[in-house]
Every structure is written in structure tokens, then in C-alpha cells.
Design an enzyme around this catalytic site. Structure first.
Site, PDB file in Angstrom:
ATOM      1  NE  ARG A 168       7.881 -94.010 -65.765  1.00 19.48           N
ATOM      2  CZ  ARG A 168       7.926 -94.564 -64.475  1.00 19.48           C
ATOM      3  NH1 ARG A 168       7.078 -94.707 -63.644  1.00 19.48           N
ATOM      4  NH2 ARG A 168       9.033 -95.439 -64.360  1.00 19.48           N
TER       5      ARG A 168
ATOM      6  NE  ARG B  43       4.223 -97.140 -66.146  1.00 19.35           N
ATOM      7  CZ  ARG B  43       5.325 -97.330 -65.524  1.00 19.35           C
ATOM      8  NH1 ARG B  43       4.881 -97.476 -63.873  1.00 19.35           N
ATOM      9  NH2 ARG B  43       6.530 -97.227 -65.654  1.00 19.35           N
TER      10      ARG B  43
ATOM     11  CE  LYS C 162       8.617-100.072 -57.311  1.00 18.34           C
ATOM     12  NZ  LYS C 162       8.669-100.778 -58.760  1.00 18.34           N
TER      13      LYS C 162
ATOM     14  NE  ARG D 214      14.459 -97.746 -58.154  1.00 19.65           N
ATOM     15  CZ  ARG D 214      13.650 -97.226 -58.418  1.00 19.65           C
ATOM     16  NH1 ARG D 214      12.628 -96.351 -57.558  1.00 19.65           N
ATOM     17  NH2 ARG D 214      12.884 -97.730 -59.619  1.00 19.65           N
TER      18      ARG D 214
ATOM     19  NE  ARG E 149      12.247 -98.411 -65.430  1.00 19.55           N
ATOM     20  CZ  ARG E 149      10.831 -98.364 -65.753  1.00 19.55           C
ATOM     21  NH1 ARG E 149      10.619 -98.149 -67.091  1.00 19.55           N
ATOM     22  NH2 ARG E 149       9.888 -98.257 -64.896  1.00 19.55           N
TER      23      ARG E 149
HETATM   24  P1  AP5 Z   1       2.732 -99.690 -61.648  1.00 17.16           P
HETATM   25  O1  AP5 Z   1       1.900 -99.683 -60.769  1.00 17.16           O
HETATM   26  O2  AP5 Z   1       2.996 -98.519 -62.549  1.00 17.16           O
HETATM   27  O3  AP5 Z   1       4.349-100.372 -61.260  1.00 17.16           O
HETATM   28  P2  AP5 Z   1       5.368 -99.812 -60.437  1.00 17.16           P
HETATM   29  O4  AP5 Z   1       6.119-100.909 -59.735  1.00 17.16           O
HETATM   30  O5  AP5 Z   1       4.959 -98.586 -59.936  1.00 17.16           O
HETATM   31  O6  AP5 Z   1       6.516 -99.662 -61.689  1.00 17.16           O
HETATM   32  P3  AP5 Z   1       7.408 -98.360 -61.983  1.00 17.16           P
HETATM   33  O7  AP5 Z   1       7.786 -98.410 -63.296  1.00 17.16           O
HETATM   34  O8  AP5 Z   1       6.700 -97.077 -61.528  1.00 17.16           O
HETATM   35  O9  AP5 Z   1       8.451 -98.766 -60.970  1.00 17.16           O
HETATM   36  P4  AP5 Z   1      10.108 -98.343 -61.166  1.00 17.16           P
HETATM   37  O10 AP5 Z   1      10.609 -98.747 -59.934  1.00 17.16           O
HETATM   38  O11 AP5 Z   1      10.831 -98.751 -62.362  1.00 17.16           O
HETATM   39  O12 AP5 Z   1       9.903 -96.558 -61.756  1.00 17.16           O
HETATM   40  P5  AP5 Z   1      10.226 -95.310 -60.512  1.00 17.16           P
HETATM   41  O13 AP5 Z   1       9.224 -94.205 -61.090  1.00 17.16           O
HETATM   42  O14 AP5 Z   1      10.213 -95.583 -59.263  1.00 17.16           O
HETATM   43  O15 AP5 Z   1       2.190-100.452 -62.914  1.00 17.16           O
HETATM   44  C1  AP5 Z   1       2.730-100.814 -64.143  1.00 17.16           C
HETATM   45  C2  AP5 Z   1       1.757-101.031 -65.119  1.00 17.16           C
HETATM   46  O16 AP5 Z   1       1.156-102.117 -64.937  1.00 17.16           O
HETATM   47  C3  AP5 Z   1       0.638-100.118 -65.058  1.00 17.16           C
HETATM   48  O17 AP5 Z   1       0.297 -99.773 -66.559  1.00 17.16           O
HETATM   49  C4  AP5 Z   1      -0.450-100.670 -64.341  1.00 17.16           C
HETATM   50  O18 AP5 Z   1      -1.774-100.294 -64.717  1.00 17.16           O
HETATM   51  C5  AP5 Z   1      -0.373-102.213 -64.642  1.00 17.16           C
HETATM   52  N1  AP5 Z   1      -0.572-103.077 -63.558  1.00 17.16           N
HETATM   53  C6  AP5 Z   1      -0.416-102.935 -62.109  1.00 17.16           C
HETATM   54  N2  AP5 Z   1      -0.557-104.102 -61.528  1.00 17.16           N
HETATM   55  C7  AP5 Z   1      -1.200-104.849 -62.307  1.00 17.16           C
HETATM   56  C8  AP5 Z   1      -1.980-106.285 -62.384  1.00 17.16           C
HETATM   57  N3  AP5 Z   1      -1.899-106.827 -61.129  1.00 17.16           N
HETATM   58  N4  AP5 Z   1      -2.333-106.663 -63.398  1.00 17.16           N
HETATM   59  C9  AP5 Z   1      -2.319-105.937 -64.726  1.00 17.16           C
HETATM   60  N5  AP5 Z   1      -1.718-104.862 -64.575  1.00 17.16           N
HETATM   61  C10 AP5 Z   1      -1.079-104.194 -63.819  1.00 17.16           C
HETATM   62  O19 AP5 Z   1      11.439 -94.750 -61.071  1.00 17.16           O
HETATM   63  C11 AP5 Z   1      11.723 -94.447 -62.436  1.00 17.16           C
HETATM   64  C12 AP5 Z   1      13.287 -93.858 -62.059  1.00 17.16           C
HETATM   65  O20 AP5 Z   1      13.480 -92.810 -61.344  1.00 17.16           O
HETATM   66  C13 AP5 Z   1      14.194 -94.952 -61.900  1.00 17.16           C
HETATM   67  O21 AP5 Z   1      14.797 -95.724 -63.149  1.00 17.16           O
HETATM   68  C14 AP5 Z   1      15.520 -94.012 -61.349  1.00 17.16           C
HETATM   69  O22 AP5 Z   1      16.369 -93.558 -62.452  1.00 17.16           O
HETATM   70  C15 AP5 Z   1      14.839 -93.048 -60.617  1.00 17.16           C
HETATM   71  N6  AP5 Z   1      14.637 -93.471 -59.158  1.00 17.16           N
HETATM   72  C16 AP5 Z   1      13.622 -93.520 -58.473  1.00 17.16           C
HETATM   73  N7  AP5 Z   1      13.486 -93.656 -57.356  1.00 17.16           N
HETATM   74  C17 AP5 Z   1      15.133 -93.892 -57.006  1.00 17.16           C
HETATM   75  C18 AP5 Z   1      15.846 -94.352 -56.011  1.00 17.16           C
HETATM   76  N8  AP5 Z   1      15.118 -94.714 -54.851  1.00 17.16           N
HETATM   77  N9  AP5 Z   1      16.895 -94.201 -56.172  1.00 17.16           N
HETATM   78  C19 AP5 Z   1      17.812 -93.923 -57.280  1.00 17.16           C
HETATM   79  N10 AP5 Z   1      16.979 -93.408 -58.469  1.00 17.16           N
HETATM   80  C20 AP5 Z   1      15.551 -93.526 -58.266  1.00 17.16           C
END
Ligand code: AP5
Length: 221
Positions: A164, A131, A17, A92, A175
Site C-alpha cells: 500500500r 505488509r 483489524k 474513527r 496515521r
Molecule cells: P492488518 O490486519 O492489515 O492491520 P489493520 O489493523 O487492518 O491495519 P490498517 O493499516 O489496514 O489500518 P488502518 O486503520 O490504518 O487503515 P485503513 O485501511 O482502515 O495487519 C497489518 C500487517 O500486520 C499485515 O501485514 C498482517 O499480515 C500483519 N499482522 C497482523 N496481525 C499480526 C500478528 N498478530 N502478528 C504478526 N503480524 C500480523 O485506512 C486507510 C486510510 O483510509 C486512513 O488513513 C484514512 O485516510 C482513510 N479512512 C479509512 N477509514 C476511515 C474513516 N472511518 N474515517 C476517515 N478516514 C478513513
């Protein structure tokens, strides 16, 4: 697409994402609103929100809806979001989606699309365990699948790369469970509203990028 994009990225942790949101940000001049990035910064800066959120992030659980809705309502009212936004990691839960509808209603805006990325679980674990993120500009890399030109440094700004804390296997599994139980119901929620665009998230970064742009353009046609 019209001039202003207003989209949501939905998908499991590690679906890509954030990676794809950055491409849309650049192409459409919209701003990426990553609730994960906002929360991590709040934790680092020890703000009141950061103190509330820290324990949830560490365990891979969701921060309470009320905290998230206040945070997003405030962020979307900032001037740069008038140019369009890409919500990355929000909503979410169904309560967050309903709250978002209210916030957008008050601003006189509507979502264009909800882009839902699907990726097999083994691929998610592989992506997250390798990552690396830039400390300075937030650009994303993978040690094997999308490596920086110079190990441990960002190609874009030369900032230092870090891993991270929640990218440990045990927290990744927590997660994923949270995603299945609390976020998957949003697929139905947005399908019913005619906004859902499903994207196969398996493939190279460039392949997914092309699919995302195609979906957005078809959605707007
Ligand atoms: P990346 O693009 O970083 O993936 P992502 O989908 O953004 O993954 P996240 O881990 O950031 O999502 P998340 O939803 O768990 O975390 P968030 O920060 O929102 O890609 C991942 C890796 O793969 C990278 O190394 C990239 O280079 C590689 N990659 C990407 N595309 C690729 C491809 N096509 N091929 C090969 N490699 C590829 O949330 C973290 C925490 O915050 C949550 O656990 C929660 O505690 C809190 N939080 C955040 N938002 C909320 C909310 N709305 N409500 C409640 N709690 C929340």
C-alpha cells in the site's frame, strides 16, 4: 454468540483489524466492512468519493466525517449486511460513532461489541512496513511474520500481492498521530456504553484470533 454478529474493530493502523475481521467473516458469515478498502477502490475507480478521498489517504489523514457516514449508511443497507457485519476502520471519530448509532437505530440494529486492539508502536511499524495485500481478493500477508507460500502471490486466489502507498514510514507516523488524537477518544465513548472489549494485539495471528473469539463469546454470555 447469537446468529448475527454486529461488531466494530477499533485499533491503531497495523493492529491486525483487517486480518482478524476476515476470520470473523468466515466463522460467522457476516460481512467485513473495511472503510479503507472501500476508499482505496473508490480512488482506483476514480469515482466522485474517490476523487474527494485521494489526498487524505495519501497523507494518512481522515476523510471528512460526512463523506464517511454517507458511505457507511449506504453500505450497511446492502442486503449482505443483514447477515451481520464487522466494521473495520469505522468509526474513527466521535462524530462518526454518533452517526453510526443513528444509522443502526434507523435499521433497528445494535452493536454487540467493540473490540479494541492494543499493539506497541514499534510492532505497528514492523507490521506495516512488511505488509502485502492481494490485488484480487484483499487477503493480507507480511513478508516475514505471515508470508505467502509463493513469494508475491496470494495463497487463496493466486492474485498478485502489492504494498500500500500509505505504508511508508512517514505516512505510518502521520496515521498513528491521527489515531491518538482523533480515534482514541472512542475508547472512552464505548466503555461508557458498556460495549468495549480490550484485546492485547501483541502475539501471533493465531494467538490473537483465539483472544478475539474468546472475547466475543464471553461478551455474548
Ligand atoms: P492488518 O490486519 O492489515 O492491520 P489493520 O489493523 O487492518 O491495519 P490498517 O493499516 O489496514 O489500518 P488502518 O486503520 O490504518 O487503515 P485503513 O485501511 O482502515 O495487519 C497489518 C500487517 O500486520 C499485515 O501485514 C498482517 O499480515 C500483519 N499482522 C497482523 N496481525 C499480526 C500478528 N498478530 N502478528 C504478526 N503480524 C500480523 O485506512 C486507510 C486510510 O483510509 C486512513 O488513513 C484514512 O485516510 C482513510 N479512512 C479509512 N477509514 C476511515 C474513516 N472511518 N474515517 C476517515 N478516514 C478513513
Amino acid at each position: 454468540m447469537g446468529e448475527v454478529v454486529r461488531v466494530v474493530f477499533l485499533g491503531p493502523p497495523g493492529a491486525g483489524k483487517g486480518t482478524q475481521a476476515k476470520f470473523l467473516e468466515k466463522e460467522y458469515g457476516a460481512c467485513q466492512v473495511s472503510t479503507g478498502d472501500i476508499l482505496r477502490k473508490a480512488v482506483q475507480d476514480r469515482t466522485a468519493v474517490g476523487k474527494k478521498a485521494a489526498g487524505y489517504l495519501e497523507k494518512g489523514q481522515l476523510v471528512p466525517d460526512e463523506v464517511m457516514l454517507n458511505l457507511v449508511a449506504e453500505r450497511l443497507r446492502e442486503k449482505d449486511c443483514a447477515k451481520g457485519f464487522i466494521l473495520d476502520g469505522f468509526p474513527r471519530t466521535v462524530a462518526q460513532a454518533e452517526g453510526l448509532e443513528e444509522i443502526l437505530g434507523e435499521l433497528g440494529w445494535k452493536l454487540d461489541s467493540v473490540l479494541c486492539m492494543r499493539v506497541p508502536q514499534e510492532m505497528i511499524i514492523q507490521r506495516l512496513s512488511g505488509r502485502r495485500s492481494c490485488k484480487k481478493c484483499g487477503n493480507l500477508y507480511h513478508v516475514v511474520l505471515n508470508p505467502p507460500q509463493r513469494e508475491e502471490f496470494c495463497d487463496r486466489c493466486n492474485g498478485e500481492l502489492y504494498q500500500r502507498d500509505d505504508d511508508r514510514e512517514e505516512t505510518i507516523r502521520a496515521r498513528l498521530h491521527v489515531f491518538e488524537t482523533q480515534t482514541v477518544p472512542l475508547v472512552h465513548y464505548y466503555r461508557k456504553r458498556g460495549l468495549l472489549r480490550e484485546i492485547d494485539g501483541a502475539g501471533s495471528v493465531e494467538e490473537i484470533r483465539a483472544r478475539v473469539f474468546r472475547e466475543l463469546e464471553e461478551g455474548a454470555a
